[in-house]
Design a protein around this motif. Structure first.
Motif, short mmCIF file in Angstrom:
data_model
loop_
_atom_site.label_atom_id
_atom_site.label_comp_id
_atom_site.label_asym_id
_atom_site.label_seq_id
_atom_site.Cartn_x
_atom_site.Cartn_y
_atom_site.Cartn_z
N ARG A 21 41.96 36.42 31.68
CA ARG A 21 41.14 36.52 33.08
C ARG A 21 39.65 37.00 32.28
N TRP A 22 38.79 36.46 32.34
CA TRP A 22 37.49 36.94 31.93
C TRP A 22 36.30 37.32 33.10
N PHE A 23 36.69 37.11 34.06
CA PHE A 23 35.87 37.55 35.21
C PHE A 23 36.62 37.79 36.52
N ALA A 24 35.81 38.71 37.33
CA ALA A 24 36.41 39.04 38.59
C ALA A 24 35.31 39.36 39.54
N PRO A 25 35.52 39.21 40.87
CA PRO A 25 34.42 39.16 41.59
C PRO A 25 34.26 40.75 42.40
N LEU A 26 33.00 41.32 42.51
CA LEU A 26 32.94 42.44 42.79
C LEU A 26 32.25 42.54 44.20
N GLY A 27 31.85 41.29 44.67
CA GLY A 27 31.45 41.34 46.12
C GLY A 27 29.60 41.14 45.89
N ASP A 28 29.27 40.68 47.28
CA ASP A 28 27.66 40.69 47.47
C ASP A 28 27.04 39.97 46.15
N GLY A 29 27.68 38.83 45.71
CA GLY A 29 27.15 38.16 44.53
C GLY A 29 27.09 38.66 43.21
N ARG A 30 28.07 39.63 43.06
CA ARG A 30 28.25 40.35 41.54
C ARG A 30 29.50 40.23 41.23
N TYR A 31 29.66 39.87 39.95
CA TYR A 31 30.79 39.73 39.14
C TYR A 31 30.89 40.39 37.68
N VAL A 32 32.11 40.82 37.60
CA VAL A 32 32.29 41.39 36.20
C VAL A 32 32.68 40.27 35.39
N VAL A 33 31.95 40.09 34.35
CA VAL A 33 32.46 39.13 33.21
C VAL A 33 32.60 39.91 31.66
N LEU A 34 32.91 39.15 30.91
CA LEU A 34 33.05 39.31 29.50
C LEU A 34 32.16 38.78 28.74
N ARG A 35 31.05 39.11 28.21
CA ARG A 35 30.17 38.43 27.28
C ARG A 35 30.42 38.47 26.06
#
Length: 640
Positions: free
Chosen positions: A276-290
């Protein structure tokens, strides 16, 4: 007082034993009801993978005692081996590859899958919640015959009461990522076919049970690497239609919106199922791995912004709880650990506990992130580590030997997180260069595909370019350079030694040496990678001459110098038959060499005893070739 001594002969507190013990690496991190769970390998317990969780006092708790080994063999590399449903954890056991359920307080886990007719004949991975918390979805791998490619796969549902499994999907030869929609009416998954690898092309499929599936994204030249339901009608998807893994919102009608278009890799190669490279934080924000770095994507602003942290290498295990990120992460001076990072305060908590056996920081090298240039103008990223030891300096006017480290894959990547293996060498006066040669992940599809049909050429040339440039700069001793690597890295090391005179010697670990045998026709590798080589070298029989010309096994007489081979005897990915034949050709040739094999080891070494023996042998080998005597290390016997 600093002592001047020959490079390679410096005394160091980083023994091979301390390096081996450091392999307690976390993986498969997740959060359930605010509690962090993870699995961690135990080198001192013969490589057992223990299931862990966060205790009420914040300290790690081992959920299952030895000999429970939470691991599986799907694709031979394994996949996500556990999931929590309520107060029950469901997991795969290495011993028999069956799936078990366990509630703390019970006497022992209970199997919920049948016992296979053949040893490890049924394998399960990529566990996720099924309907109403009473079942688990996963990928099942069924061994149908004696050949490595005799395998079929389907997505199954496993009721916790053991009344299953029920087969749900068998759309493709390879399957991954089964996910139920929030209302439980649809199933999404990824599928692909030979000869593609998952980073070449996959399809995102959706179906209502009992009805034909639809492909919403992906294709032969588009790779979907992660998909999660956002609502009953939309999915969040990492895919690369323009050559970079970006985050999209895709509707059931196939409409797709890139949430933050960028020429950045926000995903990665699906080597193991359940990443898993991303997960939603809510309000249109997401944790991602760059490219392994932690970042936050804001779809309203269309931006991807790095998080300010010293932890520069994050595992593809991203999970969130509120505005807190949980994953395994490390950095140049920090070994991988399970961490919580509060995005509001930037406070970091080490959930898996601090390592008490870390070597003094003054012995740890820091990487110099450099980009070299190939003769044809391509960029070659690399991490360069110079010798570091507070008690020693090299000979006046001298330069250290160089170890060029080649990562595996070859669709992999060398990160800059602390690796004691590197410090083991640099603290003794050796330099190390970890090269991200053409074909590595993290730099976009075009960079990955620069290795297509060029394996054994581009990788070899890129590593040699880095070595030659460092020698020309006077940073290292050009007469004392070695190349080392395992798996595909072992291939590049062997191919380098049989095609160039750049290196004085090589350490070749669990390698590919005979291309023709390492195919579905040759039968000397597993199903997952059995046609990988078609993209890397070319299809047979059209390119049979190319296979023969590039295989190091056919050019033992051209070896530029001594070689050390290290091989696990239970390796199904790069079986020992290849190394055995190579060494048999070497015996009596007059070229110094050594061959160490390890009982009970598969692809890569998990046991502390194996890692210790391998490192000590490698250091002794370099000492004999480069002309120094490493203190406190048994002398490796070379034969010719």
């Amino acid at each position: 007082m600093v002592k001047n001594a020959q490079f390679g002969s410096w005394e160091s507190p980083l023994t091979a034993t301390t390096v081996a013990a450091a392999g307690v690496s976390p993986r498969w991190v997740d959060v359930h009801d605010g509690v962090v769970w993870w699995a961690e390998s135990r080198p001192t317990e013969d490589g057992r993978v223990a299931l862990m969780r966060e205790g009420p006092d914040g300290k790690p708790v081992e959920v299952l005692p030895a000999p429970w080994n939470v691991r599986n063999r799907v694709h031979e590399y394994g996949g996500r081996p556990w999931v929590v449903l309520g107060d029950t954890v469901v997991f795969t056991s290495w011993a028999d590859q069956r799936v078990y359920r366990y509630t703390e307080g019970e006497d022992r886990p209970v199997a919920i899958t049948p016992e296979p007719e053949r040893h490890h004949g049924l394998r399960y991975a990529d566990l996720s919640p099924g309907h109403d918390g009473t079942s688990v979805l996963c990928v099942r791998e069924t061994i149908t015959g004696d050949r490595p490619v005799d395998v079929v796969r389907d997505i199954v549902e496993l009721p916790l009461d053991g009344s299953g499994p029920t087969s749900l999907v068998a759309s493709h030869h390879f399957l991954a990522g089964p996910r139920l929609s929030p209302d439980g009416t649809r199933l999404a998954w990824l599928g692909w076919e030979h000869p593609n690898m998952p980073w070449d092309g996959t399809e995102l499929c959706v179906a209502t049970p009992g009805e034909p599936h639809r492909a919403l994204a992906g294709g032969p030249r588009e790779s979907v690497c992660q998909a999660e339901w956002e609502s009953d009608d939309t999915l969040l998807v990492l895919t690369d239609p323009r050559g970079w893994w970006n985050l999209f919102r895709i509707g059931l009608d196939g409409t797709a919106v890139n949430l933050a278009p960028c020429e950045e890799e926000l995903g990665g190669p699906l080597w193991v199922l359940g990443s898993r490279w991303f997960a939603p934080l809510g309000d249109g924000r997401y944790v991602v791995l760059r490219s392994d770095h932690l970042a936050v994507l804001d779809e309203h602003a269309g931006t991807v912004t790095d998080v300010d942290t010293d932890l520069t290498a994050w595992s593809s295990d991203v999970a969130v709880h509120g505005n807190t990120v949980v994953s395994a992460a490390g950095g140049p001076l920090t070994e991988p650990a399970v961490v919580r990072l509060d995005l509001d305060t930037a406070a970091t908590t080490f959930v898996s506990g601090p390592r008490e056996d870390l070597p003094p920081v003054e012995y740890l090298p820091t990487p110099d992130h450099r980009v070299f240039t190939s003769p044809d103008g391509r960029r070659i990223p690399a991490h360069v580590y110079l010798p570091r030891n507070p008690g020693f300096a090299g000979e006046e006017g001298g330069a250290p030997p160089l170890l060029v480290t080649v990562h595996g894959g070859p669709t992999g990547k060398a990160s800059d997180q602390l690796r004691r293996e590197v410090a083991f060498f640099t603290s003794r006066g050796l330099a190390v260069a970890a090269v991200n040669y053409g074909g590595s992940s993290g730099y976009g599809r075009a960079f990955r595909e620069s290795l297509n049909e060029q394996w054994g050429v581009v990788d070899v040339q890129d590593c040699a370019t880095v070595a030659a440039t460092l020698a020309d700069e006077g940073v290292v001793d050009g007469a004392r350079m070695a190349v080392r690597g395992g798996s595909a890295g072992g291939w590049t090391a062997a191919a380098s030694m049989t095609s160039l005179d750049t290196y004085a010697c090589a350490t070749i670990m669990f390698p590919i040496l005979d291309l023709t045998a390492w195919t579905d026709h040759g039968g000397e590798t597993h199903d997952f990678e059995s046609r990988y080589i078609e993209g890397l070298v070319g299809r047979l029989p059209d390119h049979a001459d190319r296979y023969a010309q590039r295989s190091p096994s056919n050019h033992v007489d051209k070896l530029a110098g001594p070689v050390l081979l290290l091989q696990g005897l239970e390796d199904e990915v790069c079986p020992p038959e290849q190394a055995n034949r190579f060494v048999a050709s070497l015996d009596g040739s007059g070229l110094p060499h050594a061959y160490l094999t390890f009982e009970g080891e598969q692809h890569g070494f998990r046991r502390a005893s194996s890692v210790t023996a391998a490192l000590e042998a490698e250091l002794s080998f370099y000492g004999q070739v480069f002309g120094f005597v490493p203190p406190g290390v048994p002398v490796l016997e070379l034969r010719s």
